[in-house]
Write an enzyme that holds these catalytic residues in place. Structure first.
Site, PDB file in Angstrom:
ATOM      1  N   TYR A 186      65.239 -56.325 -52.182  1.00  0.00           N
ATOM      2  CA  TYR A 186      66.486 -55.864 -52.798  1.00  0.00           C
ATOM      3  C   TYR A 186      66.728 -56.586 -54.123  1.00  0.00           C
ATOM      4  CZ  TYR A 186      71.447 -54.939 -53.542  1.00  0.00           C
ATOM      5  OH  TYR A 186      72.646 -54.565 -54.101  1.00  0.00           O
TER       6      TYR A 186
ATOM      7  N   SER B  79      73.144 -56.199 -59.681  1.00  0.00           N
ATOM      8  CA  SER B  79      73.692 -57.073 -58.652  1.00  0.00           C
ATOM      9  C   SER B  79      73.488 -58.518 -59.072  1.00  0.00           C
ATOM     10  CB  SER B  79      72.977 -56.817 -57.319  1.00  0.00           C
ATOM     11  OG  SER B  79      73.281 -57.819 -56.367  1.00  0.00           O
TER      12      SER B  79
END
Length: 254
Positions: A160, A146
């Protein structure tokens, strides 16, 4: 494709029941690729399998239920699908979670679950995939990280972003180790692409449509680079900026 890339005909995708995984399955199916699809929700996989075979009757689609936190099951399921389809030559480590809470606010379960799934689950998948690829001296491992991996993020996104940074580190390490090997390793860093995992993200002009965003992912995967930021615009310039800008400015991008 690069001069060293090759057409991969049999592709396993985890987290394929929705979001990026399901759309990758659709786009690879349209290219005539055989698919092995894994996720926790077997009913969704069966529906997707029926959809893909109706649209592309010449391909093969195998499905299995899989929780990537069951590490023994990961190895077993990858092996079963490898046998069923006569050899996997690309494995896309895509399954992940987007839960989170500010650290120390009394909600550790969400952060621990995200770290467990996104990091340890990805590591278990990489172990199983690389065991298959090393045994035959070929293959393509794709790790879906990501853009949040580029810089540590605050508040509910901290765990995250840390978990995705760990995924990127796995990819970087393997790519360095295998730089002269016929086994390819690619780390994909998507920016905002509309999926259920980010449906709560505030409205932003940086959000890409699911189909267009995944098209950029598939195009990058087919090239087999070590690292790819997608979609290229505006995320490649943002990737560069995140590396050099002070912390007080980086929050404007993510």
């Amino acid at each position: 494709m690069t001069s060293t890339a090759k057409t991969r005909t049999t592709i396993l995708i985890t987290g394929a029941s929705s979001g990026l995984g399901a759309e990758m399955a659709r786009q690879f199916a349209s290219k005539g690729r055989d698919l092995a699809l894994c996720a926790r929700r077997i009913d969704r996989l069966e529906e997707l399998r029926a959809e893909l075979l109706a649209a592309h009757p010449s391909i093969r689609v195998a499905v299995r239920t899989l929780d990537v936190n069951d590490h023994r099951a990961v190895s077993r399921v990858f092996g079963e699908l490898d046998d069923e389809l006569g050899g996997l030559d690309r494995i896309v480590v895509n399954a992940g979670l987007g839960k989170g809470a500010p650290i120390g606010t009394g909600k550790p379960e969400a952060n621990l679950e995200t770290a467990q799934t996104n990091f340890l689950g990805a590591l278990a998948q990489a172990e199983a995939a690389m065991e298959l690829f090393r045994s035959r001296g070929a293959g393509h491992l794709v790790l879906v990280s990501s853009m949040s991996a580029v810089r540590g993020l605050p508040k509910a996104q901290t765990a995250y972003s840390a978990s995705k940074a760990a995924v990127s580190a796995i990819g970087e390490g393997l790519a360095a180790e295998l730089s002269r090997s016929p086994i390819a390793v690619t780390t994909i860093l998507p920016g905002y692409i509309r999926t259920p995992i980010n449906e709560k993200v505030a409205k932003t002009p940086l959000m890409a449509d699911t189909v267009a965003g995944v098209r950029s992912m598939v195009k990058a995967i087919e090239r087999e680079p070590r690292r790819a930021v997608v979609p290229g615009w505006p995320w490649r310039p943002i990737d560069l900026a995140l590396r050099v800008l002070p912390q007080r400015l980086t929050g404007r991008f993510l």
